[in-house]
Design a protein around this motif. Structure first.
Motif, mmCIF file in Angstrom:
data_model
loop_
_atom_site.group_PDB
_atom_site.id
_atom_site.type_symbol
_atom_site.label_atom_id
_atom_site.label_comp_id
_atom_site.label_asym_id
_atom_site.label_seq_id
_atom_site.Cartn_x
_atom_site.Cartn_y
_atom_site.Cartn_z
ATOM 1 N N GLY A 45 0.592 -1.077 0.026
ATOM 2 C CA GLY A 45 -0.018 -0.046 0.189
ATOM 3 C C GLY A 45 0.867 1.255 0.040
ATOM 4 N N THR A 46 2.374 0.886 0.036
ATOM 5 C CA THR A 46 2.945 2.604 0.204
ATOM 6 C C THR A 46 3.081 3.099 -1.338
ATOM 7 O OG1 THR A 46 3.914 1.389 2.261
ATOM 8 C CG2 THR A 46 5.522 3.290 0.312
ATOM 9 N N ILE A 47 2.635 4.602 -1.180
ATOM 10 C CA ILE A 47 3.494 4.865 -2.812
ATOM 11 C C ILE A 47 4.147 5.798 -3.156
ATOM 12 C CG2 ILE A 47 1.802 6.554 -3.794
ATOM 13 C CD1 ILE A 47 -0.536 5.677 -3.378
ATOM 14 N N VAL A 48 4.685 5.757 -3.765
ATOM 15 C CA VAL A 48 5.612 5.929 -4.574
ATOM 16 C C VAL A 48 5.873 7.100 -5.574
ATOM 17 C CG1 VAL A 48 8.358 5.410 -5.214
ATOM 18 C CG2 VAL A 48 7.167 4.269 -3.218
ATOM 19 N N THR A 49 6.458 7.820 -5.353
ATOM 20 C CA THR A 49 6.113 8.792 -6.477
ATOM 21 C C THR A 49 8.141 8.879 -7.542
ATOM 22 O OG1 THR A 49 6.618 11.314 -5.529
ATOM 23 C CG2 THR A 49 4.339 10.532 -6.085
ATOM 24 N N GLY A 50 8.061 9.296 -8.649
ATOM 25 C CA GLY A 50 8.054 10.021 -9.453
ATOM 26 C C GLY A 50 8.823 11.290 -10.004
ATOM 27 N N ARG A 51 9.447 12.172 -9.886
ATOM 28 C CA ARG A 51 8.894 13.139 -11.339
ATOM 29 C C ARG A 51 10.620 13.281 -11.871
ATOM 30 N NH1 ARG A 51 13.733 16.869 -9.261
ATOM 31 N NH2 ARG A 51 14.890 16.276 -7.938
ATOM 32 N N THR A 52 9.808 14.038 -12.980
ATOM 33 C CA THR A 52 10.934 14.169 -14.142
ATOM 34 C C THR A 52 12.521 15.742 -13.832
ATOM 35 O OG1 THR A 52 9.079 14.398 -15.555
ATOM 36 C CG2 THR A 52 10.869 15.667 -16.829
ATOM 37 N N THR A 53 13.011 14.490 -14.466
ATOM 38 C CA THR A 53 15.002 16.105 -13.827
ATOM 39 C C THR A 53 15.482 15.290 -15.350
ATOM 40 O OG1 THR A 53 15.861 13.161 -13.559
ATOM 41 C CG2 THR A 53 14.438 14.747 -11.970
ATOM 42 N N ASP A 54 16.743 16.474 -14.725
ATOM 43 C CA ASP A 54 17.351 16.169 -15.716
ATOM 44 C C ASP A 54 18.301 14.979 -16.383
ATOM 45 O OD1 ASP A 54 17.292 18.676 -16.156
ATOM 46 O OD2 ASP A 54 19.132 19.503 -14.850
ATOM 47 N N LEU A 55 17.987 14.011 -15.468
ATOM 48 C CA LEU A 55 18.484 12.665 -15.910
ATOM 49 C C LEU A 55 17.643 11.281 -16.299
ATOM 50 C CD1 LEU A 55 21.123 12.399 -12.711
ATOM 51 C CD2 LEU A 55 21.571 12.781 -15.012
ATOM 52 N N PHE A 56 16.278 11.186 -15.536
ATOM 53 C CA PHE A 56 15.298 10.161 -15.828
ATOM 54 C C PHE A 56 13.965 11.261 -16.121
ATOM 55 C CE2 PHE A 56 18.190 8.969 -12.463
ATOM 56 C CZ PHE A 56 18.775 7.391 -13.711
ATOM 57 N N GLY A 57 13.116 10.270 -16.858
ATOM 58 C CA GLY A 57 11.829 10.530 -17.039
ATOM 59 C C GLY A 57 11.428 10.194 -15.678
ATOM 60 N N ALA A 58 9.979 10.666 -15.479
ATOM 61 C CA ALA A 58 9.125 10.660 -14.288
ATOM 62 C C ALA A 58 8.456 9.349 -14.693
ATOM 63 C CB ALA A 58 8.030 11.378 -14.096
ATOM 64 N N SER A 59 8.580 8.256 -14.971
ATOM 65 C CA SER A 59 8.453 6.850 -15.138
ATOM 66 C C SER A 59 9.335 5.511 -14.365
ATOM 67 C CB SER A 59 7.613 5.949 -16.410
ATOM 68 O OG SER A 59 6.504 6.916 -16.840
ATOM 69 N N SER A 60 10.318 6.048 -15.071
ATOM 70 C CA SER A 60 12.137 5.522 -14.546
ATOM 71 C C SER A 60 12.196 5.790 -12.582
ATOM 72 C CB SER A 60 13.284 6.385 -15.757
ATOM 73 O OG SER A 60 13.040 5.628 -16.398
ATOM 74 N N ALA A 61 12.282 7.141 -12.546
ATOM 75 C CA ALA A 61 12.511 7.541 -11.365
ATOM 76 C C ALA A 61 11.627 7.121 -10.545
ATOM 77 C CB ALA A 61 11.727 9.338 -11.343
ATOM 78 N N ALA A 62 10.119 6.972 -10.814
ATOM 79 C CA ALA A 62 9.179 6.345 -9.778
ATOM 80 C C ALA A 62 9.403 4.764 -9.523
ATOM 81 C CB ALA A 62 7.767 6.345 -10.952
ATOM 82 N N MET A 63 9.577 4.034 -11.117
ATOM 83 C CA MET A 63 10.205 2.407 -10.502
ATOM 84 C C MET A 63 11.361 2.446 -9.797
ATOM 85 S SD MET A 63 10.607 0.431 -14.115
ATOM 86 C CE MET A 63 9.583 0.437 -14.168
ATOM 87 N N LEU A 64 12.476 3.475 -10.280
ATOM 88 C CA LEU A 64 13.796 3.229 -9.612
ATOM 89 C C LEU A 64 14.022 3.203 -8.396
ATOM 90 C CD1 LEU A 64 16.922 3.319 -10.482
ATOM 91 C CD2 LEU A 64 17.511 4.953 -10.205
#
Length: 494
Positions: free
Chosen positions: A367-386
């Motif tokens: 149930g934990t929710i993890v987010t990811g934002r768009t950065t210079d290194l990663f797209g938001a999906s990549s960041a969220a998955m990492l």
């Protein structure tokens, strides 16, 4: 840990028993029209938590020695190059794929039924190709005014004109790459031929949804309507069953509409119809295997929301109609649910509003929710998955799993040599970089080993993702939804 609402083992046992009973009822031979997906029914696994996507195959394996598979494909669909929406492959190529999969499970594929045949050039080429592969192909010819002209349909110039499919087992499973392939017509044609030859045979239909012994407006049944919004299927009380038995059961409009025709076909072939209703024809035991109704209700409501986002995105891409979306919106009002009931939606939207850039959110099994934002290194999906892999592996957020040098080298490759305008790493590129780092970094290895834990996790993106990112989420069996918006206001999107 996600709750379970469905008993797969009970389902497999009850379903195989019911089919055996139906085989015996008709004297030892049954043509079973098999609707839906045989081995990858992810819709069922989502709305009935505990239902394994390959449950139907496991059930058939219980009947392996009795079962023979006939795959029906509409010759017109071959000519039109029709494709499966989920896989993107043509129906004719899917027939070959299905044969390989069935054989891989140890099931016997007896033949291919080429329905609605009318000398279509592409269908003739397909037939020749299949025969060269050692497969038996039978032609079922197009019948004028089918099925309304019953005098012609049930005659030697109708069903009788089509090839007789040679079968050798007691259970003939008739399946297809998709709807409209002629499964029912194949079964009816065979019943006509079998009767002419003095062979006793019967017909039954296996559709998982709608579930006949659940209420009409049960979320599981409404989720089926959402899934078939493009077909405009509507769940209905079976009036024939209600009249015959005084019992309320649920079926869908197409089966109810065609039942009078089927009943007449049975009467013309056998002199009587053993079925009093469309529900009678079915052999679906899914409703008997629900062990927690509330769990299945909530899962089905979540599925309707997923279908809402999927259809909204397809409409944005010009691949769905406004009426399809309106139907799902009506179902959501019926269930009194909003898109925000999907927990990852408000989480992703909050990050996007705060940063002014695309964002993504993943709900982990606990149930934990993890987010990811768009950065210079990663797209938001990549960041969220990492970030999700870090949480699952118990790795502090401040630890870098991928060397900046590795990221920089990949970005140089993308922009300087591959001429990409986007230097940020997509999910596939991020995972390759993580795998490279895992060769020398224990934390990266621990994170990569958590990839299987992402299976079944909900994901939401605030923009429509690239086909690359979309594909990665599918391959990891993650449940992706997206807002119906693109990151850039351009006409062309990859």
């Amino acid at each position: 840990m996600k709750k379970v609402g469905f008993d797969s083992q009970k389902y497999i046992r009850l379903q195989s028993e019911r089919i055996r009973e139906r085989i015996a009822q008709f004297g030892g031979k049954l043509y079973l029209e098999f609707g839906g997906k045989l081995f990858d029914d992810y819709h069922a696994s989502r709305v009935l938590p505990g239902f394994a996507p390959d449950n139907k195959i496991k059930m058939l394996l219980e009947l392996r020695d009795q079962a023979e598979i006939v795959i029906a494909i509409n010759a017109g669909d071959i000519e039109k190059n029709k494709r499966r929406g989920d896989l993107g492959i043509t129906y004719d190529n899917d027939v070959v794929r299905l044969i390989d999969i069935f054989r891989g499970f140890g099931l016997y594929v007896g033949s291919i039924a080429l329905t609605q045949y009318a000398d279509q050039p592409s269908a003739a080429i397909f037939e020749s190709r299949m025969k060269k592969l050692g497969l038996r192909v039978y032609r079922l010819y197009r019948i004028p005014n089918y099925p309304s002209d019953l005098g012609l349909v049930v005659s030697d110039e109708g069903y009788g004109r089509s090839d007789y499919i040679e079968t050798s087992r007691s259970l003939i499973v008739v399946t297809a790459p998709g709807p409209g392939s002629g499964k029912m017509a194949t079964c009816m044609s065979q019943l006509y031929h079998e009767h002419k030859r003095g062979i006793k045979a019967g017909y039954a239909k296996f559709e998982t949804f709608p579930i006949w012994n659940l209420p009409l407006k049960h979320p599981v049944n409404l989720a089926y309507e959402a899934a078939t919004a493009d077909l405009n299927d509507v769940n209905m009380i079976d009036p024939f069953h209600l009249e015959a038995y005084g019992e309320t059961t649920v079926n869908y409009n197409r089966d109810i509409e065609v039942f009078p025709v089927l009943r007449t076909i049975f009467e013309r072939i056998y002199g009587e119809c053993v079925y009093k209703s469309p529900t009678d024809m079915g052999v679906n035991m899914a409703g008997m295997s629900i062990i927690d109704d509330e769990v299945c209700r909530e899962a089905s409501k979540q599925e309707v929301i997923r279908r809402y986002f999927k259809t909204a995105c397809l409409m944005r891409q010009g691949l769905a109609s406004e009426s399809e979306l309106q139907k799902i919106e009506l179902l959501m009002r019926t269930l009194d649910i909003e898109p925000e009931r999907r927990a990852v939606v408000p989480a992703a939207m909050e990050v996007a509003e705060r940063t002014g850039k695309p964002a993504a959110a993943i709900e982990l099994p606990d149930g934990t929710i993890v987010t990811g934002r768009t950065t210079d290194l990663f797209g938001a999906s990549s960041a969220a998955m990492l970030n999700a892999l870090k949480v699952l592996a118990g790795i502090p957020d401040e630890i870098n799993l991928i060397s900046p040098t590795v990221i920089g080298t990949i970005q140089t490759l993308k922009t300087d040599y591959m001429k990409s305008q986007n230097p940020r790493l997509h999910t596939d590129e991020m995972l390759v970089a993580l795998a490279i780092s895992a060769a020398t970094d224990e934390n990266a290895m621990r994170a990569m080993q958590q990839l299987s834990a992402l299976s079944g996790c909900d994901v939401h993106s605030t923009v429509i993702l690239s086909t690359v990112d979309d594909s990665v989420f599918k391959r990891l069996d993650m449940q992706l939804t997206s807002e119906p918006a693109y990151e850039k206001n351009t006409l062309y999107h990859k």
